[in-house]
Scaffold this motif. Sequence first.
Motif, PDB file in Angstrom:
ATOM      1  N   TYR A 151       0.837  -1.190   0.000  1.00 41.63           N
ATOM      2  CA  TYR A 151       0.000   0.000   0.000  1.00 41.63           C
ATOM      3  C   TYR A 151       0.872   1.241   0.000  1.00 41.63           C
ATOM      4  CZ  TYR A 151      -3.942  -3.007   1.089  1.00 41.63           C
ATOM      5  OH  TYR A 151      -4.906  -3.973   1.031  1.00 41.63           O
ATOM      6  N   GLU A 152       0.394   2.267  -0.690  1.00 39.13           N
ATOM      7  CA  GLU A 152       1.104   3.532  -0.757  1.00 39.13           C
ATOM      8  C   GLU A 152       0.357   4.547   0.100  1.00 39.13           C
ATOM      9  OE1 GLU A 152       2.627   6.657  -4.179  1.00 39.13           O
ATOM     10  OE2 GLU A 152       1.873   4.694  -4.755  1.00 39.13           O
ATOM     11  N   TYR A 153       1.103   5.309   0.881  1.00 41.20           N
ATOM     12  CA  TYR A 153       0.535   6.310   1.782  1.00 41.20           C
ATOM     13  C   TYR A 153       1.141   7.670   1.495  1.00 41.20           C
ATOM     14  CZ  TYR A 153      -1.338   2.559   4.717  1.00 41.20           C
ATOM     15  OH  TYR A 153      -2.037   1.479   5.185  1.00 41.20           O
ATOM     16  N   GLN A 154       0.363   8.734   1.783  1.00 39.21           N
ATOM     17  CA  GLN A 154       0.869  10.096   1.666  1.00 39.21           C
ATOM     18  C   GLN A 154       0.369  10.912   2.852  1.00 39.21           C
ATOM     19  OE1 GLN A 154      -0.151  12.190  -1.919  1.00 39.21           O
ATOM     20  NE2 GLN A 154       1.418  13.727  -1.549  1.00 39.21           N
ATOM     21  N   CYS A 155       1.250  11.729   3.400  1.00 38.92           N
ATOM     22  CA  CYS A 155       0.911  12.592   4.527  1.00 38.92           C
ATOM     23  C   CYS A 155       0.343  13.898   3.985  1.00 38.92           C
ATOM     24  CB  CYS A 155       2.148  12.864   5.378  1.00 38.92           C
ATOM     25  SG  CYS A 155       1.813  13.957   6.779  1.00 38.92           S
ATOM     26  N   SER A 156      -0.845  14.263   4.454  1.00 36.14           N
ATOM     27  CA  SER A 156      -1.458  15.509   3.999  1.00 36.14           C
ATOM     28  C   SER A 156      -0.866  16.721   4.712  1.00 36.14           C
ATOM     29  CB  SER A 156      -2.973  15.465   4.207  1.00 36.14           C
ATOM     30  OG  SER A 156      -3.279  15.264   5.565  1.00 36.14           O
ATOM     31  N   SER A 157      -0.073  16.497   5.743  1.00 35.07           N
ATOM     32  CA  SER A 157       0.546  17.596   6.483  1.00 35.07           C
ATOM     33  C   SER A 157       1.903  17.988   5.892  1.00 35.07           C
ATOM     34  CB  SER A 157       0.710  17.205   7.945  1.00 35.07           C
ATOM     35  OG  SER A 157       1.282  18.260   8.673  1.00 35.07           O
ATOM     36  N   CYS A 158       2.804  17.009   5.739  1.00 29.36           N
ATOM     37  CA  CYS A 158       4.157  17.324   5.257  1.00 29.36           C
ATOM     38  C   CYS A 158       4.422  16.855   3.829  1.00 29.36           C
ATOM     39  CB  CYS A 158       5.204  16.750   6.208  1.00 29.36           C
ATOM     40  SG  CYS A 158       5.336  14.950   6.175  1.00 29.36           S
ATOM     41  N   GLU A 214      -5.392  -2.666   9.587  1.00 32.22           N
ATOM     42  CA  GLU A 214      -5.847  -1.285   9.709  1.00 32.22           C
ATOM     43  C   GLU A 214      -4.881  -0.367   8.955  1.00 32.22           C
ATOM     44  OE1 GLU A 214      -8.554   0.142  11.245  1.00 32.22           O
ATOM     45  OE2 GLU A 214      -9.282  -1.917  11.457  1.00 32.22           O
ATOM     46  N   PRO A 215      -5.398   0.638   8.254  1.00 33.66           N
ATOM     47  CA  PRO A 215      -4.505   1.583   7.569  1.00 33.66           C
ATOM     48  C   PRO A 215      -3.631   2.351   8.562  1.00 33.66           C
ATOM     49  CG  PRO A 215      -6.771   1.846   6.834  1.00 33.66           C
ATOM     50  CD  PRO A 215      -6.791   0.908   8.001  1.00 33.66           C
ATOM     51  N   LEU A 216      -2.435   2.710   8.131  1.00 27.92           N
ATOM     52  CA  LEU A 216      -1.544   3.516   8.969  1.00 27.92           C
ATOM     53  C   LEU A 216      -2.117   4.914   9.101  1.00 27.92           C
ATOM     54  CD1 LEU A 216       1.909   2.507   7.440  1.00 27.92           C
ATOM     55  CD2 LEU A 216       0.769   1.547   9.440  1.00 27.92           C
ATOM     56  N   LYS A 217      -1.861   5.558  10.240  1.00 27.50           N
ATOM     57  CA  LYS A 217      -2.369   6.907  10.480  1.00 27.50           C
ATOM     58  C   LYS A 217      -1.254   7.896  10.783  1.00 27.50           C
ATOM     59  CE  LYS A 217      -6.749   5.178  12.133  1.00 27.50           C
ATOM     60  NZ  LYS A 217      -7.625   4.937  13.259  1.00 27.50           N
ATOM     61  N   GLU A 218      -0.226   7.458  11.522  1.00 26.33           N
ATOM     62  CA  GLU A 218       0.830   8.370  11.931  1.00 26.33           C
ATOM     63  C   GLU A 218       1.946   8.425  10.893  1.00 26.33           C
ATOM     64  OE1 GLU A 218       4.163   9.002  15.416  1.00 26.33           O
ATOM     65  OE2 GLU A 218       2.451   7.730  15.831  1.00 26.33           O
ATOM     66  N   CYS A 258       6.686  13.465  10.179  1.00 21.36           N
ATOM     67  CA  CYS A 258       6.273  14.581  11.046  1.00 21.36           C
ATOM     68  C   CYS A 258       5.521  14.110  12.297  1.00 21.36           C
ATOM     69  CB  CYS A 258       5.408  15.569  10.270  1.00 21.36           C
ATOM     70  SG  CYS A 258       3.810  14.945   9.753  1.00 21.36           S
ATOM     71  N   HIS A 259       5.223  12.817  12.389  1.00 16.13           N
ATOM     72  CA  HIS A 259       4.567  12.192  13.542  1.00 16.13           C
ATOM     73  C   HIS A 259       3.165  12.735  13.826  1.00 16.13           C
ATOM     74  CE1 HIS A 259       8.244  10.056  14.272  1.00 16.13           C
ATOM     75  NE2 HIS A 259       8.906  11.205  14.234  1.00 16.13           N
ATOM     76  N   LYS A 260       2.495  13.241  12.799  1.00 15.65           N
ATOM     77  CA  LYS A 260       1.104  13.670  12.933  1.00 15.65           C
ATOM     78  C   LYS A 260       0.193  12.577  12.383  1.00 15.65           C
ATOM     79  CE  LYS A 260       2.116  18.583  12.523  1.00 15.65           C
ATOM     80  NZ  LYS A 260       1.898  19.809  11.731  1.00 15.65           N
ATOM     81  N   ASP A 261      -1.054  12.544  12.840  1.00 20.96           N
ATOM     82  CA  ASP A 261      -2.016  11.544  12.376  1.00 20.96           C
ATOM     83  C   ASP A 261      -2.722  12.005  11.102  1.00 20.96           C
ATOM     84  OD1 ASP A 261      -1.453   9.765  14.398  1.00 20.96           O
ATOM     85  OD2 ASP A 261      -3.011  10.520  15.730  1.00 20.96           O
TER      86      ASP A 261
END
Length: 76
Positions: free
Chosen positions: A4-11, A24-28, A32-35
């Motif tokens: 699975y590919e993930y992208q952080c909407s914060s950084c 369960e999908p990753l959240k953190e 940047c250690h944000k959810d």
Amino acid sequence: MPIYEYQCSSCGATLEKLQRMNAEPLKECPECHKDTLTRVVSASGFRLSGDGWYETDFKTSNKRNLAGGGGSSANS
């Protein structure tokens, strides 16, 4: 197991993770250690190989599709 590919909407960091389909999908975000991590829809790559349904059931000739496909193919 799919990757699975993930992208952080914060950084904006991106990562790939090998996970079970029912995990369960990753959240953190590991950067940047944000959810704010979300799963991204991306193209998947796979190859059907071997004596599967395509090779044996829907072929009209003895021609093989496998690379280096020496040997004979089964006729049904």
